[in-house]
Design an enzyme around this catalytic site. Structure first.
Site, short mmCIF file in Angstrom:
data_model
loop_
_atom_site.label_atom_id
_atom_site.label_comp_id
_atom_site.label_asym_id
_atom_site.label_seq_id
_atom_site.Cartn_x
_atom_site.Cartn_y
_atom_site.Cartn_z
N GLU A 1 -7.58 46.91 1.49
CA GLU A 1 -6.23 47.18 2.00
C GLU A 1 -6.08 48.64 2.39
OE1 GLU A 1 -1.64 47.58 0.57
OE2 GLU A 1 -2.85 46.09 -0.51
N THR B 1 -0.20 48.14 -1.72
CA THR B 1 0.85 47.25 -2.22
C THR B 1 0.59 46.74 -3.64
OG1 THR B 1 -0.20 45.27 -1.28
CG2 THR B 1 1.40 46.44 0.12
#
Length: 322
Positions: free
Chosen positions: A131, A168
């Site tokens: 990510e 996140t």
């Protein structure tokens, strides 16, 4: 639980989040619509059981787009990809379905928008996580990774327009500490209107904060590569409760529960409930006689599927999610 009267407390919420649910469904629908094989760049989500289940159905997981034959159907994983990967996929002419979690896409959009306004970025995250690579890969330069508080002082932006974004799946508390240091050193830094740490990460960590003080040991179901699962184990330990992460029931060791009356059980956002149920069954063999769900946030988040894969219905929910 040697005296055969132990209790298991189940954290709420636990397990699959909406982004994971959507990503798995994208691969399964693509397999049904286009047939096997379907190529997936990186593990669709960080869970060994899920990946093996999809492999058995015809998914092939790759890291390099050179391993995908011309004309193939390709799915980007839930973690997102860099701009360079998107460009290469388009140049190679693949049929692409993007399973990037919409909450990760939100971060990418924010980076692209503010970069056009001349902003540089501090990214709070773990080096090497897909990510983080995807988000940092939205720009060719002007984005600086910080993994901990001491990293912040090393950031030397070229200008005075600076924004901060976050992986996140971080520890909410760790991210807050790093952000506080960022704001101390760069008082005019621009923060997201809504924090980047996703609702599911926040909710599962909040549930562990309630769970851990009530039990003698915490079990987290999740794979070693799962960032949010690792954070749950670390959080329980930080709260003073022994914690272990397992991929499944086969990893449980009876010695962990000797003399323990109460076990807490949770699961990372990429861990299917079938693994949790198997762990519960094994804990019963170790002496648990009571299984109790704790109160917690009820999640009702749903994300739409990409065009070309149809709409959801209850009949479409696949076996791997149960």
């Amino acid at each position: 639980m040697t005296d055969k009267n132990g209790e298991v407390l189940l954290a709420e919420p636990r397990g699959f989040c909406a982004g994971v649910d959507r990503a798995i469904e994208i691969v399964e629908r693509a397999l049904l619509k286009f047939g096997r094989p379907i190529y997936v760049r990186h593990e669709i989500v960080h869970n060994t059981y899920v990946v093996n289940d999809l492999k058995a159905k015809g998914a092939i997981f790759i890291e390099d787009l050179a391993d995908v034959p011309p004309g193939a159907t390709l799915v980007f994983s839930a973690h997102g990809v860099s701009k360079a990967v998107r460009v290469e996929a388009a140049q190679r002419g693949f049929q692409v379905f993007d399973a990037t979690c919409p909450l990760v896409t939100k971060v990418h959009v924010e980076v692209a928008k503010l970069a056009k306004e001349g902003f540089e970025f501090i990214m709070i995250g773990h080096k090497g996580h897909p990510e983080v690579e995807g988000t940092m890969g939205q720009l060719s330069d002007g984005i600086y990774l910080v993994e901990d508080v001491p990293d912040v002082v090393k950031v030397k932006p070229r200008g005075d327009k600076l924004a901060v974004v976050t992986q996140t799946t971080l520890s909410v508390d760790d991210a807050a500490a790093i952000l506080a240091e960022v704001k101390r050193l760069f008082p005019h830094v621009r923060e997201p209107k809504k924090q980047d740490i996703c609702y599911a990460t926040q909710n599962r960590q909040d549930a562990v904060k309630v769970l851990a003080p009530k039990v003698d040991v915490v079990i987290v179901v999740g794979s070693p590569t799962s960032s949010n699962s690792n954070r749950l184990r670390e959080l329980a330990e930080r709260l003073g409760t022994e914690a272990h992460m397992v991929e499944g029931a086969q990893d449980l060791q009876e010695s962990w529960f000797e003399g323990r009356q109460r076990v807490g059980l949770t699961a990372g956002a990429s861990a299917p409930d079938v693994l949790v149920q198997a762990v519960i069954d094994r804990l019963r063999e170790f002496g648990a006689t009571s299984i109790r769900n704790m109160d917690g946030v009820v999640e009702d988040v749903h994300f739409p599927l990409p065009r070309g894969l149809g709409h959801r219905s209850m009949a479409d929910v696949p076996v791997s999610r149960s």
